[in-house]
Design an enzyme around this catalytic site. Structure first.
Site, short mmCIF file in Angstrom:
data_model
loop_
_atom_site.label_atom_id
_atom_site.label_comp_id
_atom_site.label_asym_id
_atom_site.label_seq_id
_atom_site.Cartn_x
_atom_site.Cartn_y
_atom_site.Cartn_z
N GLU A 174 -2.12 8.41 -5.32
CA GLU A 174 -1.63 7.05 -5.05
C GLU A 174 -2.55 5.99 -5.64
OE1 GLU A 174 1.36 6.28 -3.05
OE2 GLU A 174 1.81 8.37 -3.49
N HIS A 250 -1.33 4.46 3.35
CA HIS A 250 -2.41 4.45 2.35
C HIS A 250 -3.70 4.08 3.06
CE1 HIS A 250 0.58 3.40 -1.12
NE2 HIS A 250 0.26 4.66 -1.19
N CYS A 368 -2.62 -4.61 -1.82
CA CYS A 368 -1.67 -3.75 -2.56
C CYS A 368 -1.28 -4.39 -3.88
CB CYS A 368 -0.38 -3.56 -1.76
SG CYS A 368 -0.58 -2.57 -0.28
N1 LIG Z 1 0.60 -0.36 -1.53
C1 LIG Z 1 1.79 -0.81 -0.90
C2 LIG Z 1 2.95 -0.04 -1.37
C3 LIG Z 1 4.22 -0.39 -0.67
C4 LIG Z 1 5.38 0.41 -1.20
N2 LIG Z 1 6.62 -0.03 -0.61
C5 LIG Z 1 7.81 0.32 -1.13
O1 LIG Z 1 7.89 1.01 -2.12
C6 LIG Z 1 9.05 -0.15 -0.41
C7 LIG Z 1 10.25 -0.26 -1.29
C8 LIG Z 1 11.54 -0.39 -0.51
O2 LIG Z 1 11.65 0.13 0.58
O3 LIG Z 1 12.47 -1.02 -1.05
C9 LIG Z 1 5.16 1.90 -0.91
O4 LIG Z 1 5.49 2.33 0.19
O5 LIG Z 1 4.65 2.60 -1.79
#
Ligand SMILES: NCCC[C@H](NC(=O)CCC(=O)O)C(=O)O
Length: 444
Positions: A174, A250, A368
């Site tokens: 990640e 994370h 983020c």
């Molecule tokens: N570092 C923060 C990352 C947030 C990201 N959210 C998303 O992808 C949500 C997209 C949605 O639900 O439409 C994730 O979880 O990887």
């Protein structure tokens, strides 16, 4: 020579929407189907980035990805014209269409892991794009991410780019969200702290029960090897599986570091004392471990407010500041804690709040939204200068957003062929503004 940390924020793309794609990410799940505002999202991000530039920080931007990703939809069997591909996907597999439309590349903390030249054996800055295999919508990012990073950090004399890790759960990676570089000064060799959620090849190791642990120890070790880091400068630590089960998907939702400061929640890690002793033994600095106890801020409040998804930055005058989302101000326990924090005699002296709610509703806070690259003046001069944010680029990009972005987007509208045209027109223009070349598949 002057060394400093540059932040490269992800520009929010024109398809920013709420699709509830991230199981284990509380905000993403609870805002599924809400109406998004891509224009406001992009402007909130730009405003935060510009404020840091105005504080005297080096601030860059990373371009968003091409969405809807028609190429992936074709790869899984949808055919015809682009409009037909979108329409058939909307009809037969709406969830897959949503996965191919996310603007999730805005969260550039997940774009890659970066090791600065002071830490690496070849003296170059190393980049490994994250494979993001745990989530379908994110697993389609790494190839384009690699091209955008290469167009931003192009000079091979200073920048060493790796391919993303093998696309398998054993190597779930990640990026910088699970990696913290600690150091005395940015230009000194530091300690790179890799925080993983599970050990994929050890079935008896602890792991969360309900939600996925996205980062594996195997991936963290592979990145450390690729980046030519010495064992004496790496620490591998496991995230507490219980907090992953409470929505800490994370590590950067529960801890943040900068130079000799590690700001973290009491429940963030396993084996905290042993690992902190290892960090202190390996680093050439007096560490400040700032622990937030559960009785002051619960895990639930930390996840809701993103207290730890803040940026801890060193201002040009040497003091540290916390860049926090306004959600922290609105949470009583958290705002009270932050008021107290700046009086505790730690290097952190001030808090600055920013409204990044469009991103927060998908589980992405200030931290983020940025990828950190510690560098010196010579390395900065080798960066694509058209990606560095100044007054002119800020004005230009706000105009670009006004011209191309919608102020309202719902899941149903993702199949609108006009959205694809708008998005490609915007990105084509952006590659000219930022001098990126043909980084997108539709341009190749
Ligand atoms: N570092 C923060 C990352 C947030 C990201 N959210 C998303 O992808 C949500 C997209 C949605 O639900 O439409 C994730 O979880 O990887």
């Amino acid at each position: 020579m002057k060394h400093f940390e540059a932040n490269f924020d992800g520009l929010v793309g024109p398809t920013h929407n709420y699709a509830g794609l991230s199981f284990g990410n509380v905000a993403s799940f609870s805002n599924a189907e809400s109406v998004s505002n891509p224009k406001a999202a992009a402007k909130q991000g730009l405003r935060k980035a510009k404020a840091l530039a105005d504080l005297g920080m080096t601030q860059g931007l990373l371009a968003p990805q091409e969405r809807p990703d028609v190429h992936t939809l074709r790869r899984i069997g949808f055919s015809g014209t682009d409009a037909e591909v979108l329409q058939k996907a909307a009809q037969d597999a709406p969830a897959l269409l949503q996965a191919c439309c996310s603007a999730s590349s805005m969260w550039t903390a997940n774009a890659a892991t970066v090791s600065p030249s002071a830490d690496t054996r070849d003296g170059k800055i190393h980049f490994t794009p994250a494979n993001l295999v745990d989530k379908l919508h994110r697993s389609i990012e790494p190839s384009t991410t690699g091209r955008i990073l290469q167009a931003t950090f192009a000079d091979p004399k200073f920048f060493h780019h790796h391919s993303h890790l093998p696309e398998h759960a054993s190597f779930g990676d990640e990026g910088a969200a699970n990696h913290t570089r600690l150091c005395a000064e940015y230009g000194h060799a530091g300690v790179e702290l890799f925080v993983y959620g599970q050990e994929a090849t050890n079935p008896s190791a602890l792991k969360p029960k309900n939600f996925p642990a996205r980062q594996t120890k195997e991936a963290s070790s592979a990145v450390a090897r690729l980046h030519q880091l010495d064992d004496e400068s790496c620490v591998f630590m496991q995230q507490n599986p219980d907090v992953i089960d409470q929505g800490v998907f994370h590590n950067d939702v529960i801890a943040v570091g900068n130079q000799n400061v590690l700001f973290y929640h009491e429940q963030a890690f396993l084996e905290t004392d042993t690992k902190f002793a290892e960090i202190q033994a390996k680093i050439n600095a007096e560490m400040h471990f700032i622990e937030v106890p559960t009785h002051k801020v619960s895990i639930q409040d930390a996840v809701a407010s993103y207290l730890f998804n803040t940026q801890v930055i060193t201002l040009p005058n040497g003091e540290m500041a916390i860049i926090a989302p306004t959600n922290c101000q609105e949470n009583q326990a958290v705002s009270r804690y932050l008021e107290e924090l700046v009086t505790l005699g730690t290097p952190i002296k001030q808090v600055k709040y920013f409204d990044v709610k469009q991103s927060m509703q998908n589980g992405g806070g200030p931290a983020c939204l940025r990828l950190r690259v510690a560098m010196n003046e010579i390395e900065k001069a080798a960066v694509n200068q058209n990606t560095l944010l100044d007054d002119a680029l800020f004005t230009r990009l706000n105009q670009w957003v006004d011209k191309h972005y919608r102020d309202r987007l719902t899941a149903k509208e993702l199949a609108d062929p006009q959205l694809l045209i708008e998005s490609r027109t915007a990105l084509d223009e952006l590659t000219q503004i930022m001098h990126l070349g043909s980084v997108y598949q539709f341009q190749r």
